[in-house]
Design an enzyme around this catalytic site. Structure first.
Site, PDB file in Angstrom:
ATOM      1  N   ASP A 121       0.861  -1.055  -0.233  1.00 51.85           N
ATOM      2  CA  ASP A 121       0.022   0.028   0.054  1.00 51.85           C
ATOM      3  C   ASP A 121       0.966   1.178  -0.069  1.00 51.85           C
ATOM      4  O   ASP A 121       1.964   1.191   0.654  1.00 51.85           O
ATOM      5  CB  ASP A 121      -0.862  -0.046   1.294  1.00 51.85           C
ATOM      6  CG  ASP A 121      -1.987   1.068   1.192  1.00 51.85           C
ATOM      7  OD1 ASP A 121      -2.718   1.246   0.327  1.00 51.85           O
ATOM      8  OD2 ASP A 121      -1.890   1.954   2.241  1.00 51.85           O
ATOM      9  N   GLU A 126       1.395  -0.691  -5.214  1.00 51.16           N
ATOM     10  CA  GLU A 126       0.414   0.198  -5.577  1.00 51.16           C
ATOM     11  C   GLU A 126       0.869   1.722  -5.248  1.00 51.16           C
ATOM     12  O   GLU A 126       1.414   2.163  -4.357  1.00 51.16           O
ATOM     13  CB  GLU A 126      -0.819   0.341  -4.283  1.00 51.16           C
ATOM     14  CG  GLU A 126      -1.694   1.361  -4.867  1.00 51.16           C
ATOM     15  CD  GLU A 126      -2.179   2.179  -3.600  1.00 51.16           C
ATOM     16  OE1 GLU A 126      -3.572   2.396  -3.629  1.00 51.16           O
ATOM     17  OE2 GLU A 126      -1.634   2.149  -2.467  1.00 51.16           O
TER      18      GLU A 126
END
Length: 524
Positions: A202, A254
């Site tokens: 993330d 990401e």
């Protein structure tokens, strides 16, 4: 299970809260996922990516992690997670889990210790605590905004401020501190030892900050909290850990970066394995734009020998049926979700079917977000009092947030909660009775039937490799994956001629011609 499986894999994203509820409390859990593993295996995917399953106060849907080495009680237990990993492997499915290294929950033991220890303490050096500016330090240390709205700084009772690029309940770690680096390397090993096959990272571009914390108004040409060079050393150390385990464990980034070339630098052979292609996700329904994104993506990835990873949807963005069904802007932007814009669901569905075949025909990996295979659309009429995304609260409703793409998926029956469980944490529309797994499994023309057929064919004939553009009209995409396999996508307003044996089409042909907003796979 072969090596380099990740180069051409089809990966299914499970947002646990909304997938399946096994204990009847209205929230999805690991028991629900375990009961539906056969469905995922039958769908034809190669791996499952799980959004965070760690203990969390759920201020940001689990991305506010309180303990990186356990399972949230709402989802189950660590033993259940280990059993799920084993059961998935027995079905031939790999398991990728989220890791959230940029920040933690304000309930994490280290942040609680930092609050208690006070200014100047070693505990506070794990985060970005700073004195304020202005009279009495009453103003934030700099002008950085939170990506969830408002300032990126929150003041604590002793007068210092701490940095949070997201919710105020998600303090950012200070990655200049060696304790943070050691901690996350140990977390990787903890889960690798339990059999996970990889991590989706993330905010992979945001861990390292410029230590001078300059005002955005004072810098030009770069972000002081994104894509800084210090990240590469972190990911090289992570890659060494991943490579020390058998079976090719993978690291997926990401990162929303405007420069595709810079993004590809993270995919060099000693760093990360792949990264989501968000340029493809946000691309509007336009042939020239798609052609440009695809060409640039493949060129950038070829430079570093990495496969592309195509994605149409995820838990943060407006679902493609809704995006492609708009008469105006059919792209996506966090700055304006175009909430409330009129949507032609029939057109959006037709285009989403074509986009699915486009994405699955391209070389590299592909991601499928839960419910995408059912043709679900964004639920925009959730009552304000039921919305849970902190984006909605922090922007005072100016941004509706992400709840609309997180509504629990329908499994069976004719009334909500459609087999999800005994209830549903977000309301499902009654019309979804025609979009349940049960209903679509019986319909050979359904979105689910299309995905099952496409994923099976893709597994047999496609995946990683190369492609060659074929001559076509400006509003038509045509490319060859091999001497025998080609794909044509008609984004024009009129039918076009095609040549070859039809293997799979996203919609019916008309007198042997490919209609508008339709894709076809051909044996040539």
């Amino acid at each position: 299970m072969t090596d380099s499986w990740w180069r051409g894999s089809a990966i299914y994203q499970v947002y646990i809260r909304s997938f399946a509820d096994g204990n009847g409390d209205g929230v999805g859990d690991l028991a629900g996922v375990r009961s539906r593993l056969p469905y995922l295996a039958e769908l034809g995917i190669d791996a499952i990516w799980f959004t965070p399953w760690y203990p969390s106060p759920m201020d940001d849907g689990g991305y506010d992690v309180a303990d990186f080495r356990d399972i949230d009680p709402a989802f189950g237990t660590l033993a259940e997670a280990e059993a799920l990993i084993t059961e998935a492997h027995e079905l031939g499915l790999r398991v990728i889990i989220d890791i959230v290294p940029n920040h933690c929950s304000d309930e994490h033991r280290w942040f609680q210790a930092a609050l208690a220890a006070g200014p100047g303490s070693p505990e506070r050096e794990r985060f970005w605590f700073r004195p304020g500016r202005g009279p009495g330090g009453s103003e934030p240390p700099n002008d950085w905004p939170s990506r969830f709205g408002g300032s990126a700084w929150t003041r604590v009772p002793d007068g210092e401020w701490y940095l949070h690029l997201y919710s105020s309940r998600q303090p950012d770690f200070n990655w200049d501190n060696p304790e943070i680096r050691a901690e996350f390397e140990d977390i990787l090993k903890f889960w690798f030892d339990r059999g996970v096959d990889g991590f989706r990272i993330d905010v992979a571009d945001g861990l390292v900050k410029d230590p001078s914390l300059p005002d955005l108004a004072a810098v030009e040409g770069f972000s002081p909290f994104s894509d800084l060079d210090g990240l590469h050393d972190i990911y090289r150390s992570w890659r060494k850990i991943a490579d020390s385990y058998a079976g090719e464990r993978v690291l997926v980034a990401e990162m929303w970066l405007p420069d595709m070339g810079r993004a590809a630098r993270y995919l060099r052979r000693d760093e990360l394995h792949s990264a989501f292609n968000f340029d493809f996700l946000v691309c509007p329904w336009d042939a020239s734009r798609f052609r440009d994104v695809i060409s640039r993506t493949l060129a950038a990835h070829q430079e570093v020998g990495a496969p592309a990873a195509w994605v149409l949807s995820n838990h943060d963005v407006t679902r493609p049926v809704t995006r492609y069904g708009r008469s105006g802007d059919t792209g996506f932007s966090f700055a304006d979700r175009l909430h409330g814009t009129p949507v032609d669901l029939e057109m959006g569905t037709r285009r989403s079917r074509a986009a699915a075949l486009l994405a699955m025909a391209l070389p590299g990996g592909v991601y499928v977000y839960e419910g995408e295979e059912l043709g679900l659309w964004e639920i925009e009429d959730i009552p304000d009092e039921l919305r849970q995304d902190p984006v909605f609260a922090r922007t005072k409703g100016a941004d509706p947030g992400r709840d609309g793409c997180r509504v629990p998926i329908p499994w069976s029956g004719s009334e909500p909660p459609f087999g999800f469980g005994e209830s549903s944490w977000l309301p499902q529309p009654a019309v979804w009775k025609d979009y349940t797994v049960e209903a679509e499994s019986e319909d050979p023309g359904s979105m689910l039937s299309l995905y099952r057929a496409a994923l099976r064919l893709r597994s047999a004939e496609l995946g990683d490799g190369s492609m060659e553009w074929l001559p076509s009209e400006p509003d038509v995409l045509a490319f060859r994956r091999s001497a025998e396999f080609s794909c044509v996508v008609n984004l024009s307003g009129a039918p076009v001629d095609i040549t070859g044996e039809v293997l799979l089409a996203s919609g019916p042909l008309v007198d042997g011609r490919l209609p508008a907003d339709t894709a076809v796979w051909l044996r040539t």
